[in-house]
Design a protein around this motif. Structure first.
Motif, PDB file in Angstrom:
ATOM      1  N   ASP A  44       0.854  -1.190   0.000  1.00 48.92           N
ATOM      2  CA  ASP A  44       0.000   0.000   0.000  1.00 48.92           C
ATOM      3  C   ASP A  44       0.893   1.244   0.000  1.00 48.92           C
ATOM      4  O   ASP A  44       0.997   1.964   0.992  1.00 48.92           O
ATOM      5  CB  ASP A  44      -0.932  -0.017   1.210  1.00 48.92           C
ATOM      6  CG  ASP A  44      -1.995   1.066   1.135  1.00 48.92           C
ATOM      7  OD1 ASP A  44      -2.240   1.594   0.021  1.00 48.92           O
ATOM      8  OD2 ASP A  44      -2.577   1.388   2.185  1.00 48.92           O
ATOM      9  N   ALA A  45       1.566   1.429  -1.118  1.00 50.13           N
ATOM     10  CA  ALA A  45       2.459   2.570  -1.325  1.00 50.13           C
ATOM     11  C   ALA A  45       2.600   2.734  -2.835  1.00 50.13           C
ATOM     12  O   ALA A  45       2.301   1.824  -3.602  1.00 50.13           O
ATOM     13  CB  ALA A  45       3.823   2.315  -0.683  1.00 50.13           C
ATOM     14  N   SER A  46       3.085   3.867  -3.238  1.00 46.03           N
ATOM     15  CA  SER A  46       3.249   4.130  -4.672  1.00 46.03           C
ATOM     16  C   SER A  46       4.457   3.371  -5.213  1.00 46.03           C
ATOM     17  O   SER A  46       5.378   3.036  -4.460  1.00 46.03           O
ATOM     18  CB  SER A  46       3.455   5.626  -4.900  1.00 46.03           C
ATOM     19  OG  SER A  46       4.719   6.010  -4.386  1.00 46.03           O
ATOM     20  N   PRO A  47       4.481   3.129  -6.522  1.00 47.90           N
ATOM     21  CA  PRO A  47       5.683   2.533  -7.115  1.00 47.90           C
ATOM     22  C   PRO A  47       6.930   3.372  -6.828  1.00 47.90           C
ATOM     23  O   PRO A  47       7.999   2.826  -6.597  1.00 47.90           O
ATOM     24  CB  PRO A  47       5.366   2.495  -8.611  1.00 47.90           C
ATOM     25  CG  PRO A  47       3.878   2.448  -8.679  1.00 47.90           C
ATOM     26  CD  PRO A  47       3.407   3.283  -7.514  1.00 47.90           C
ATOM     27  N   ALA A  48       6.780   4.689  -6.793  1.00 46.20           N
ATOM     28  CA  ALA A  48       7.932   5.563  -6.517  1.00 46.20           C
ATOM     29  C   ALA A  48       8.482   5.304  -5.115  1.00 46.20           C
ATOM     30  O   ALA A  48       9.701   5.249  -4.923  1.00 46.20           O
ATOM     31  CB  ALA A  48       7.537   7.029  -6.683  1.00 46.20           C
ATOM     32  N   ALA A  49       7.603   5.133  -4.140  1.00 47.12           N
ATOM     33  CA  ALA A  49       8.042   4.885  -2.762  1.00 47.12           C
ATOM     34  C   ALA A  49       8.743   3.536  -2.641  1.00 47.12           C
ATOM     35  O   ALA A  49       9.786   3.419  -1.985  1.00 47.12           O
ATOM     36  CB  ALA A  49       6.858   4.964  -1.809  1.00 47.12           C
ATOM     37  N   VAL A  50       8.183   2.516  -3.269  1.00 47.34           N
ATOM     38  CA  VAL A  50       8.802   1.187  -3.229  1.00 47.34           C
ATOM     39  C   VAL A  50      10.128   1.215  -3.980  1.00 47.34           C
ATOM     40  O   VAL A  50      11.128   0.670  -3.509  1.00 47.34           O
ATOM     41  CB  VAL A  50       7.843   0.125  -3.808  1.00 47.34           C
ATOM     42  CG1 VAL A  50       8.518  -1.242  -3.865  1.00 47.34           C
ATOM     43  CG2 VAL A  50       6.556   0.053  -2.985  1.00 47.34           C
ATOM     44  N   TRP A  51      10.153   1.892  -5.121  1.00 49.49           N
ATOM     45  CA  TRP A  51      11.375   1.993  -5.902  1.00 49.49           C
ATOM     46  C   TRP A  51      12.488   2.686  -5.111  1.00 49.49           C
ATOM     47  O   TRP A  51      13.643   2.262  -5.162  1.00 49.49           O
ATOM     48  CB  TRP A  51      11.126   2.731  -7.220  1.00 49.49           C
ATOM     49  CG  TRP A  51      12.377   2.901  -8.013  1.00 49.49           C
ATOM     50  CD1 TRP A  51      13.121   4.045  -8.138  1.00 49.49           C
ATOM     51  CD2 TRP A  51      13.078   1.890  -8.746  1.00 49.49           C
ATOM     52  NE1 TRP A  51      14.227   3.803  -8.924  1.00 49.49           N
ATOM     53  CE2 TRP A  51      14.218   2.490  -9.305  1.00 49.49           C
ATOM     54  CE3 TRP A  51      12.835   0.549  -8.986  1.00 49.49           C
ATOM     55  CZ2 TRP A  51      15.121   1.778 -10.090  1.00 49.49           C
ATOM     56  CZ3 TRP A  51      13.741  -0.160  -9.770  1.00 49.49           C
ATOM     57  CH2 TRP A  51      14.865   0.468 -10.306  1.00 49.49           C
ATOM     58  N   ARG A  52      12.155   3.742  -4.385  1.00 45.97           N
ATOM     59  CA  ARG A  52      13.176   4.445  -3.596  1.00 45.97           C
ATOM     60  C   ARG A  52      13.862   3.488  -2.627  1.00 45.97           C
ATOM     61  O   ARG A  52      15.088   3.502  -2.498  1.00 45.97           O
ATOM     62  CB  ARG A  52      12.558   5.617  -2.837  1.00 45.97           C
ATOM     63  CG  ARG A  52      12.482   6.904  -3.638  1.00 45.97           C
ATOM     64  CD  ARG A  52      12.120   8.111  -2.779  1.00 45.97           C
ATOM     65  NE  ARG A  52      10.827   8.003  -2.129  1.00 45.97           N
ATOM     66  CZ  ARG A  52       9.660   8.300  -2.704  1.00 45.97           C
ATOM     67  NH1 ARG A  52       9.628   8.733  -3.943  1.00 45.97           N
ATOM     68  NH2 ARG A  52       8.535   8.179  -2.034  1.00 45.97           N
ATOM     69  N   LEU A  53      13.092   2.655  -1.949  1.00 48.40           N
ATOM     70  CA  LEU A  53      13.683   1.700  -1.006  1.00 48.40           C
ATOM     71  C   LEU A  53      14.495   0.626  -1.729  1.00 48.40           C
ATOM     72  O   LEU A  53      15.595   0.284  -1.316  1.00 48.40           O
ATOM     73  CB  LEU A  53      12.589   1.023  -0.178  1.00 48.40           C
ATOM     74  CG  LEU A  53      11.901   1.899   0.848  1.00 48.40           C
ATOM     75  CD1 LEU A  53      10.685   1.176   1.408  1.00 48.40           C
ATOM     76  CD2 LEU A  53      12.871   2.260   1.962  1.00 48.40           C
ATOM     77  N   LEU A  54      13.930   0.095  -2.787  1.00 49.46           N
ATOM     78  CA  LEU A  54      14.573  -0.987  -3.524  1.00 49.46           C
ATOM     79  C   LEU A  54      15.873  -0.527  -4.176  1.00 49.46           C
ATOM     80  O   LEU A  54      16.881  -1.236  -4.142  1.00 49.46           O
ATOM     81  CB  LEU A  54      13.603  -1.510  -4.591  1.00 49.46           C
ATOM     82  CG  LEU A  54      13.991  -2.733  -5.382  1.00 49.46           C
ATOM     83  CD1 LEU A  54      14.242  -3.924  -4.470  1.00 49.46           C
ATOM     84  CD2 LEU A  54      12.906  -3.054  -6.397  1.00 49.46           C
ATOM     85  N   SER A  55      15.873   0.653  -4.748  1.00 53.98           N
ATOM     86  CA  SER A  55      17.045   1.125  -5.493  1.00 53.98           C
ATOM     87  C   SER A  55      18.092   1.822  -4.630  1.00 53.98           C
ATOM     88  O   SER A  55      19.202   2.082  -5.104  1.00 53.98           O
ATOM     89  CB  SER A  55      16.611   2.058  -6.626  1.00 53.98           C
ATOM     90  OG  SER A  55      16.007   3.221  -6.110  1.00 53.98           O
ATOM     91  N   ASP A  56      17.788   2.082  -3.380  1.00 48.91           N
ATOM     92  CA  ASP A  56      18.779   2.658  -2.462  1.00 48.91           C
ATOM     93  C   ASP A  56      19.519   1.506  -1.785  1.00 48.91           C
ATOM     94  O   ASP A  56      19.342   1.231  -0.600  1.00 48.91           O
ATOM     95  CB  ASP A  56      18.093   3.566  -1.439  1.00 48.91           C
ATOM     96  CG  ASP A  56      19.084   4.311  -0.561  1.00 48.91           C
ATOM     97  OD1 ASP A  56      20.314   4.137  -0.727  1.00 48.91           O
ATOM     98  OD2 ASP A  56      18.620   5.070   0.319  1.00 48.91           O
ATOM     99  N   VAL A  57      20.346   0.822  -2.566  1.00 50.85           N
ATOM    100  CA  VAL A  57      20.977  -0.406  -2.086  1.00 50.85           C
ATOM    101  C   VAL A  57      21.877  -0.176  -0.877  1.00 50.85           C
ATOM    102  O   VAL A  57      21.993  -1.046  -0.020  1.00 50.85           O
ATOM    103  CB  VAL A  57      21.725  -1.147  -3.209  1.00 50.85           C
ATOM    104  CG1 VAL A  57      20.767  -1.594  -4.294  1.00 50.85           C
ATOM    105  CG2 VAL A  57      22.838  -0.319  -3.788  1.00 50.85           C
ATOM    106  N   ALA A  58      22.496   0.993  -0.786  1.00 52.80           N
ATOM    107  CA  ALA A  58      23.346   1.280   0.375  1.00 52.80           C
ATOM    108  C   ALA A  58      22.539   1.288   1.666  1.00 52.80           C
ATOM    109  O   ALA A  58      23.078   1.024   2.743  1.00 52.80           O
ATOM    110  CB  ALA A  58      24.066   2.611   0.188  1.00 52.80           C
ATOM    111  N   ALA A  59      21.231   1.541   1.566  1.00 48.75           N
ATOM    112  CA  ALA A  59      20.368   1.585   2.749  1.00 48.75           C
ATOM    113  C   ALA A  59      19.661   0.253   3.024  1.00 48.75           C
ATOM    114  O   ALA A  59      18.905   0.160   3.991  1.00 48.75           O
ATOM    115  CB  ALA A  59      19.331   2.699   2.595  1.00 48.75           C
TER     116      ALA A  59
END
Length: 169
Positions: A44-59
């Motif tokens: 229950d979040a936008s693709p942009a929000a999920v993408w930010r977490l997924l693509s911030d590999v350092a985090a």
């Protein structure tokens, strides 16, 4: 068609460059590999929000405690390398697909085990997103040491943690 059990036991899969270019970059895992699993969850979040977490590999270690460290060289981009520790394994990886808000896929190798890990995002009606994570792992005897059910648990934990982090943000 799956390989016979004995053949699958010693299956090492294609060379890493073939796995990277002809499998991962083409949107597929090695479905002949002895260890294959997938997990998905609706977030229950936008693709942009999920993408930010997924693509911030350092985090990644901040939301997945199994991941101990990530070193990125130089950024999240096709063919860029990254090194990370997941559980007790040190993994050398390279991004194969970086499609913002749609797919992040990489190949990796650890102690001779070659893997493809695909993460895809699908926009759902109402604004949510379906996150699907699938992976194949190939090396002689890997299915004995790390069976598909163990990978399934790991992938389910991955998507569940990503979901809870995205929904809490």
């Amino acid at each position: 068609m799956p390989l016979p059990i004995v053949g699958n036991l010693f299956y090492s899969g294609p060379p890493l460059h073939v796995l990277h270019d002809d499998y991962a970059k083409q949107g597929r895992i090695d479905d002949q590999a002895p260890v294959v699993a997938a997990a998905e969850v609706d977030v229950d979040a936008s693709p942009a929000a999920v993408w930010r977490l997924l693509s911030d590999v350092a985090a990644w270690p901040s939301w997945n405690t199994d991941i101990k460290s990530v070193t990125l060289d130089p950024a999240v981009a096709v063919d860029a390398a990254f090194h990370w520790k997941n559980g007790g394994s040190s993994i050398r990886s390279r991004f194969a697909v970086v499609a913002p808000e749609r797919e992040l896929t990489w190949t990796g190798v650890s102690v001779g085990i070659r893997a493809v890990h695909r993460n895809t995002l699908e926009q759902l009606p109402g604004g949510a997103v379906r996150l699907r994570s699938e992976e194949s792992m190939a090396a002689p005897l890997v299915g004995v040491l790390y069976p598909s059910r163990a990978l399934q648990r790991s992938l389910q934990k991955w998507v569940d943690l990503l979901k809870s982090t995205a929904e809490a943000a």
